[in-house]
Design a protein around this motif. Sequence first.
Motif, PDB file in Angstrom:
ATOM      1  N   SER A  76      -3.336   3.417  -7.284  1.00  0.00           N
ATOM      2  CA  SER A  76      -2.699   4.719  -7.471  1.00  0.00           C
ATOM      3  C   SER A  76      -1.834   5.058  -6.272  1.00  0.00           C
ATOM      4  CB  SER A  76      -3.763   5.810  -7.650  1.00  0.00           C
ATOM      5  OG  SER A  76      -4.602   5.526  -8.746  1.00  0.00           O
ATOM      6  N   ILE A  77      -0.605   5.499  -6.545  1.00  0.00           N
ATOM      7  CA  ILE A  77       0.275   5.923  -5.459  1.00  0.00           C
ATOM      8  C   ILE A  77      -0.341   7.147  -4.787  1.00  0.00           C
ATOM      9  CG2 ILE A  77       2.558   6.828  -4.917  1.00  0.00           C
ATOM     10  CD1 ILE A  77       3.595   5.176  -7.312  1.00  0.00           C
ATOM     11  N   GLY A  78      -0.450   7.078  -3.488  1.00  0.00           N
ATOM     12  CA  GLY A  78      -1.132   8.123  -2.730  1.00  0.00           C
ATOM     13  C   GLY A  78      -2.416   7.622  -2.110  1.00  0.00           C
ATOM     14  N   GLY A  79      -2.975   6.537  -2.670  1.00  0.00           N
ATOM     15  CA  GLY A  79      -4.186   5.946  -2.122  1.00  0.00           C
ATOM     16  C   GLY A  79      -5.411   6.815  -2.302  1.00  0.00           C
ATOM     17  N   GLN A  80      -6.429   6.580  -1.467  1.00  0.00           N
ATOM     18  CA  GLN A  80      -7.699   7.295  -1.569  1.00  0.00           C
ATOM     19  C   GLN A  80      -7.540   8.799  -1.330  1.00  0.00           C
ATOM     20  OE1 GLN A  80     -10.865   5.963  -2.259  1.00  0.00           O
ATOM     21  NE2 GLN A  80      -9.753   4.113  -2.808  1.00  0.00           N
TER      22      GLN A  80
ATOM     23  N   GLY B 265       0.817  -1.203   0.000  1.00  0.00           N
ATOM     24  CA  GLY B 265       0.000   0.000   0.000  1.00  0.00           C
ATOM     25  C   GLY B 265       0.850   1.251   0.000  1.00  0.00           C
ATOM     26  N   ALA B 266       0.561   2.172  -0.931  1.00  0.00           N
ATOM     27  CA  ALA B 266       1.368   3.389  -1.057  1.00  0.00           C
ATOM     28  C   ALA B 266       0.544   4.634  -0.784  1.00  0.00           C
ATOM     29  CB  ALA B 266       1.999   3.469  -2.445  1.00  0.00           C
ATOM     30  N   GLY B 267      -0.320   4.566   0.241  1.00  0.00           N
ATOM     31  CA  GLY B 267      -0.967   5.758   0.743  1.00  0.00           C
ATOM     32  C   GLY B 267      -0.057   6.444   1.742  1.00  0.00           C
ATOM     33  N   PRO B 268      -0.560   7.407   2.506  1.00  0.00           N
ATOM     34  CA  PRO B 268       0.291   8.101   3.477  1.00  0.00           C
ATOM     35  C   PRO B 268       0.976   7.167   4.464  1.00  0.00           C
ATOM     36  CG  PRO B 268      -1.743   9.306   3.162  1.00  0.00           C
ATOM     37  CD  PRO B 268      -1.897   8.019   2.406  1.00  0.00           C
ATOM     38  N   ALA B 269       0.298   6.098   4.904  1.00  0.00           N
ATOM     39  CA  ALA B 269       0.929   5.163   5.846  1.00  0.00           C
ATOM     40  C   ALA B 269       2.086   4.427   5.192  1.00  0.00           C
ATOM     41  CB  ALA B 269      -0.106   4.165   6.374  1.00  0.00           C
ATOM     42  N   GLY B 270       1.863   3.926   3.994  1.00  0.00           N
ATOM     43  CA  GLY B 270       2.913   3.186   3.301  1.00  0.00           C
ATOM     44  C   GLY B 270       4.088   4.054   2.904  1.00  0.00           C
ATOM     45  N   LEU B 271       3.800   5.271   2.448  1.00  0.00           N
ATOM     46  CA  LEU B 271       4.888   6.180   2.059  1.00  0.00           C
ATOM     47  C   LEU B 271       5.697   6.617   3.274  1.00  0.00           C
ATOM     48  CD1 LEU B 271       2.961   8.336  -0.575  1.00  0.00           C
ATOM     49  CD2 LEU B 271       4.681   6.571  -1.030  1.00  0.00           C
ATOM     50  N   SER B 272       5.009   6.875   4.385  1.00  0.00           N
ATOM     51  CA  SER B 272       5.723   7.207   5.619  1.00  0.00           C
ATOM     52  C   SER B 272       6.591   6.039   6.070  1.00  0.00           C
ATOM     53  CB  SER B 272       4.709   7.581   6.711  1.00  0.00           C
ATOM     54  OG  SER B 272       5.351   7.795   7.948  1.00  0.00           O
ATOM     55  N   ALA B 273       6.040   4.822   5.980  1.00  0.00           N
ATOM     56  CA  ALA B 273       6.817   3.639   6.344  1.00  0.00           C
ATOM     57  C   ALA B 273       8.053   3.508   5.467  1.00  0.00           C
ATOM     58  CB  ALA B 273       5.944   2.390   6.223  1.00  0.00           C
ATOM     59  N   ALA B 274       7.906   3.810   4.178  1.00  0.00           N
ATOM     60  CA  ALA B 274       9.050   3.715   3.264  1.00  0.00           C
ATOM     61  C   ALA B 274      10.142   4.711   3.645  1.00  0.00           C
ATOM     62  CB  ALA B 274       8.585   3.965   1.826  1.00  0.00           C
TER      63      ALA B 274
ATOM     64  N   GLN C  22       6.446   0.217  -6.514  1.00  0.00           N
ATOM     65  CA  GLN C  22       6.047  -0.492  -7.726  1.00  0.00           C
ATOM     66  C   GLN C  22       4.545  -0.738  -7.753  1.00  0.00           C
ATOM     67  OE1 GLN C  22      10.288  -2.951  -8.062  1.00  0.00           O
ATOM     68  NE2 GLN C  22       8.373  -4.096  -7.932  1.00  0.00           N
ATOM     69  N   LEU C  23       3.954  -0.589  -8.944  1.00  0.00           N
ATOM     70  CA  LEU C  23       2.531  -0.864  -9.129  1.00  0.00           C
ATOM     71  C   LEU C  23       2.346  -2.355  -9.397  1.00  0.00           C
ATOM     72  CD1 LEU C  23       1.408   2.220 -11.248  1.00  0.00           C
ATOM     73  CD2 LEU C  23       0.899   1.745  -8.847  1.00  0.00           C
ATOM     74  N   GLU C  24       2.078  -3.080  -8.333  1.00  0.00           N
ATOM     75  CA  GLU C  24       1.848  -4.519  -8.417  1.00  0.00           C
ATOM     76  C   GLU C  24       0.713  -4.888  -7.471  1.00  0.00           C
ATOM     77  OE1 GLU C  24       5.246  -7.116  -8.120  1.00  0.00           O
ATOM     78  OE2 GLU C  24       6.623  -5.557  -8.827  1.00  0.00           O
ATOM     79  N   ASN C  25      -0.145  -5.779  -7.916  1.00  0.00           N
ATOM     80  CA  ASN C  25      -1.290  -6.216  -7.118  1.00  0.00           C
ATOM     81  C   ASN C  25      -0.929  -7.451  -6.301  1.00  0.00           C
ATOM     82  OD1 ASN C  25      -3.946  -6.528  -6.160  1.00  0.00           O
ATOM     83  ND2 ASN C  25      -4.443  -7.903  -7.847  1.00  0.00           N
ATOM     84  N   VAL C  26      -0.955  -7.320  -4.983  1.00  0.00           N
ATOM     85  CA  VAL C  26      -0.649  -8.457  -4.122  1.00  0.00           C
ATOM     86  C   VAL C  26      -1.822  -9.427  -4.145  1.00  0.00           C
ATOM     87  CG1 VAL C  26      -0.168  -9.206  -1.768  1.00  0.00           C
ATOM     88  CG2 VAL C  26       0.872  -7.114  -2.647  1.00  0.00           C
ATOM     89  N   GLU C  27      -1.544 -10.659  -4.535  1.00  0.00           N
ATOM     90  CA  GLU C  27      -2.581 -11.677  -4.663  1.00  0.00           C
ATOM     91  C   GLU C  27      -2.636 -12.632  -3.480  1.00  0.00           C
ATOM     92  OE1 GLU C  27      -2.896 -12.190  -9.478  1.00  0.00           O
ATOM     93  OE2 GLU C  27      -1.400 -13.409  -8.418  1.00  0.00           O
ATOM     94  N   LYS C  28      -1.491 -12.795  -2.801  1.00  0.00           N
ATOM     95  CA  LYS C  28      -1.449 -13.765  -1.703  1.00  0.00           C
ATOM     96  C   LYS C  28      -0.294 -13.444  -0.759  1.00  0.00           C
ATOM     97  CE  LYS C  28      -2.022 -18.755  -1.000  1.00  0.00           C
ATOM     98  NZ  LYS C  28      -2.067 -20.081  -1.667  1.00  0.00           N
TER      99      LYS C  28
ATOM    100  N   GLY D   9      -5.135  16.494  -1.551  1.00  0.00           N
ATOM    101  CA  GLY D   9      -4.584  15.168  -1.307  1.00  0.00           C
ATOM    102  C   GLY D   9      -3.515  14.754  -2.290  1.00  0.00           C
ATOM    103  N   PHE D  10      -3.725  15.060  -3.572  1.00  0.00           N
ATOM    104  CA  PHE D  10      -2.728  14.665  -4.572  1.00  0.00           C
ATOM    105  C   PHE D  10      -1.403  15.385  -4.334  1.00  0.00           C
ATOM    106  CE2 PHE D  10      -0.422  15.377  -8.501  1.00  0.00           C
ATOM    107  CZ  PHE D  10      -0.277  14.076  -8.967  1.00  0.00           C
ATOM    108  N   THR D  11      -1.456  16.692  -4.118  1.00  0.00           N
ATOM    109  CA  THR D  11      -0.229  17.469  -3.916  1.00  0.00           C
ATOM    110  C   THR D  11       0.531  16.977  -2.690  1.00  0.00           C
ATOM    111  OG1 THR D  11      -1.240  19.416  -4.938  1.00  0.00           O
ATOM    112  CG2 THR D  11       0.684  19.786  -3.539  1.00  0.00           C
ATOM    113  N   LEU D  12      -0.198  16.711  -1.612  1.00  0.00           N
ATOM    114  CA  LEU D  12       0.451  16.285  -0.369  1.00  0.00           C
ATOM    115  C   LEU D  12       1.103  14.915  -0.527  1.00  0.00           C
ATOM    116  CD1 LEU D  12       1.064  16.793   2.595  1.00  0.00           C
ATOM    117  CD2 LEU D  12      -1.183  15.841   3.162  1.00  0.00           C
ATOM    118  N   THR D  13       0.389  13.947  -1.087  1.00  0.00           N
ATOM    119  CA  THR D  13       0.961  12.608  -1.212  1.00  0.00           C
ATOM    120  C   THR D  13       2.019  12.541  -2.309  1.00  0.00           C
ATOM    121  OG1 THR D  13      -0.919  11.951  -2.610  1.00  0.00           O
ATOM    122  CG2 THR D  13      -1.032  11.403  -0.267  1.00  0.00           C
TER     123      THR D  13
END
Length: 316
Positions: A39-43, A13-22, A80-86, A61-65
């Motif tokens: 989408s990078i940035g999430g909802q 997940g690359a929303g604010p939580a994921g980007l902060s974690a990175a 990376q834009l990849e869908n986690v399946e499992k 939201g877009f500018t901030l993320t």
Amino acid sequence: MSNTVEKDLVIIGAGPAGLSAAIYAQRALLDNVVLEQQSIGGQVILTSEVDNYPGVPHTDGFTLTDAMQRQAEDLGATIQLENVEKIERDEATGTFLVRTPEASYQTKTVIVSGGATARHAGFEGEERFGGHGVSYCATCDGMFYRGKRVFVIGGGNSAAEEALFLTKFADRVTMVVRKDHLRAQAAVAKQVEDNEKVDIRFNTKIASVDGGELMSSVTFEDTLTGRATTENFDEGSFGIFVFVGRVPASELLGDLVELDERGFIITNDRMETKTPGLFAAGDIRQKPLRQIITAASDGAIAATSASAYLGQPIEG
């Protein structure tokens, strides 16, 4: 057959939580990757006005993320834009295997920060007219209702804020609230009550909608008496926006996590789940407040906890 890539940490997940974690993972020199399915940035990128993120007044939201993403990548983060399946865990070694169509990631730690999606209200006709009169995003679809009437389902912060946003386009905004009061924060509720383009129907829910290609009628139900009334409109002259909460993206995790009654992941204050090495951050976890700042805080804590779990604590 997908390749297997070894990592210290996989962030989902690359929303604010994921980007902060990175950002915090890079500071700890962890070999990590961020995987995002949409989408990078999430909802948050759909939010037109953000005025409560400290130090960044009057933004969106877009500018901030986007700034968060650039900061993470400047530090060397890989997104990376990849869908986690499992997601699987080897009990013998304590390692995880995160599978996507492109690769399999073998990792010692995982941070799940996939956020949550819009919850449906459950009225008859909601699915039928989804995307054709029924919407879950005012920022995305508000412009299509210029000069028309809209109904906003919900009484919380999101519903109130989106109702105010919709007054930029619609001639009339009616909030449909199941209870006898708004649950929104006092300042937001006052803005709604003071706005001459907004009216509120308390103790009311939408039971059904009907029409041809587009909606032409709405049946309302009194939540106290059960009495139903149907109102007719010109076809396509109105829209319904649903803001009744979020559904956490926790279905992939199975027995690896403990969930509350709404499906949110239960963690401790270090973002640890019941499975060693697996952390959760942001809107996907059980918490009292879901805001950009709390998601970013969760991500920072989760990455710091993951680093400590790997024996590489972050100083300061």
